[in-house]
Design a protein around this motif. Structure first.
Motif, short mmCIF file in Angstrom:
data_model
loop_
_atom_site.label_atom_id
_atom_site.label_comp_id
_atom_site.label_asym_id
_atom_site.label_seq_id
_atom_site.Cartn_x
_atom_site.Cartn_y
_atom_site.Cartn_z
N THR A 152 -20.86 -2.43 12.45
CA THR A 152 -21.01 -2.11 11.03
C THR A 152 -19.68 -2.38 10.33
O THR A 152 -18.63 -2.43 10.97
CB THR A 152 -21.37 -0.63 10.81
OG1 THR A 152 -20.35 0.19 11.39
CG2 THR A 152 -22.71 -0.28 11.44
N HIS A 158 -20.71 5.09 9.43
CA HIS A 158 -21.51 4.93 10.65
C HIS A 158 -21.25 6.07 11.63
O HIS A 158 -22.19 6.62 12.22
CB HIS A 158 -21.18 3.58 11.31
CG HIS A 158 -21.92 3.35 12.58
ND1 HIS A 158 -23.29 3.13 12.63
CD2 HIS A 158 -21.49 3.31 13.88
CE1 HIS A 158 -23.66 2.96 13.88
NE2 HIS A 158 -22.60 3.06 14.66
N TRP A 233 -25.87 2.95 4.66
CA TRP A 233 -25.76 2.64 6.09
C TRP A 233 -26.76 1.56 6.49
O TRP A 233 -26.41 0.58 7.17
CB TRP A 233 -25.96 3.91 6.90
CG TRP A 233 -25.99 3.73 8.38
CD1 TRP A 233 -24.92 3.46 9.19
CD2 TRP A 233 -27.13 3.83 9.23
NE1 TRP A 233 -25.34 3.38 10.50
CE2 TRP A 233 -26.67 3.60 10.55
CE3 TRP A 233 -28.48 4.10 9.02
CZ2 TRP A 233 -27.55 3.63 11.65
CZ3 TRP A 233 -29.35 4.12 10.10
CH2 TRP A 233 -28.88 3.89 11.40
N ASP A 236 -25.74 -1.80 5.06
CA ASP A 236 -24.62 -2.35 5.83
C ASP A 236 -25.15 -3.04 7.09
O ASP A 236 -24.77 -4.19 7.39
CB ASP A 236 -23.68 -1.20 6.19
CG ASP A 236 -22.42 -1.63 6.94
OD1 ASP A 236 -22.30 -2.82 7.29
OD2 ASP A 236 -21.56 -0.77 7.19
N LEU A 237 -26.04 -2.38 7.81
CA LEU A 237 -26.59 -2.97 9.02
C LEU A 237 -27.37 -4.25 8.72
O LEU A 237 -27.22 -5.27 9.42
CB LEU A 237 -27.49 -1.96 9.74
CG LEU A 237 -26.80 -0.77 10.39
CD1 LEU A 237 -27.84 0.22 10.91
CD2 LEU A 237 -25.89 -1.22 11.52
#
Length: 260
Positions: A152, A158, A233, A236-237
């Motif tokens: 990440t 994370h 999150w 981002d992934l």
């Protein structure tokens, strides 16, 4: 199981995950280690949607017997439907701390991804030993969540997400102590190994894809995480995948033991 219940919806999610190639490969690994023989009596503690129990029933054949056992009615309903055409397979309601079987009943017992949720491990392993015949063999597989490597950009966010995710477990690092726990329960540890769940890309049927969904549903409100944090999150992934930088890996450790 703290803060994490497999209701009908959750059981269906697990069923889809266990149908995927990553957990199918894990099942093949477990079956290869077990080397089941026709006529053996086998217990699957925490049998979930029943995939492993069905495979083991096929291995021991009609002269053997397999009992799957799980505390989740939703899981058991799926497993019973999956094994409905195998008369020597039964799916029972039960708990790892009070196995609903007589002493010395089974030749083999298996527990995959279960004991990390069980608070009283000495009692659970005592129950495991009780239901195995002398010389019977056990296989336990669980995850050490410190082995999770997930690329990440926002490492701080994370880490908060994964710390919140670990709240669904009692023992997020159980494999480190399992060999000693087995020995203290009277078992002889005969083998230890590791199975790696590795996704170098994000695909719809990958374990990492299902993990994203499950984690995102569980962590809001924990470790100060908001819905917006979780959305960030996930974004981002997905960006890592879009940029060709997807990387997910986690280790599951297996322990083989024999009862005295």
């Amino acid at each position: 199981m703290p803060n994490f219940q497999f209701d009908e919806y959750g059981a269906q999610d697990i069923d889809r995950t266990y149908a995927g190639p990553d957990i199918a490969a894990q099942r093949e690994y477990v079956l290869s280690l077990l080397g089941l023989r026709p006529g053996e009596r086998v217990l699957d503690i925490g049998s979930g949607p029943g995939y492993l129990a069905v495979s083991m029933a096929q291995a021991v054949g009609p002269t053997g017997a397999v009992h799957g056992m799980d505390p989740s009615p939703a899981m058991n309903a799926i497993a019973r439907a999956r094994g409905a055409d195998i008369p020597w397979l039964r799916i029972d309601d039960g708990d790892a701390l009070a196995l609903p079987y007589s002493d010395d009943t089974f030749d083999v017992a298996v527990s995959t991804q279960v004991y990390e949720y069980v608070a009283d491990m000495p009692r659970a392993l005592g129950e495991l030993r009780r239901v195995l015949r002398p010389g019977g063999r056990a296989l336990i597989l669980d995850t050490d969540w410190d082995t999770l490597v997930w690329h990440t950009a926002d490492r701080e966010l994370h880490q908060r997400v994964i710390k919140a995710w670990e709240e669904h477990l009692v023992h997020p690092r159980l494999p480190r102590t399992l060999a000693g726990l087995l020995r203290r329960a009277g078992f002889t540890v005969t083998g230890q190994g590791v199975h790696v769940l590795f996704n170098p890309e994000l695909t719809e049927d990958s374990f990492s894809a299902s993990s994203m969904k499950t984690i995102a549903e569980f962590v809001p409100g924990r470790q100060g995480l908001s819905e917006a944090d979780v959305a960030a999150w996930l974004a981002d992934l997905r960006a890592r995948n879009d940029e060709g930088d997807w990387f997910y890996s986690v280790n599951r450790y297996v322990f083989m033991a024999t009862a005295p």
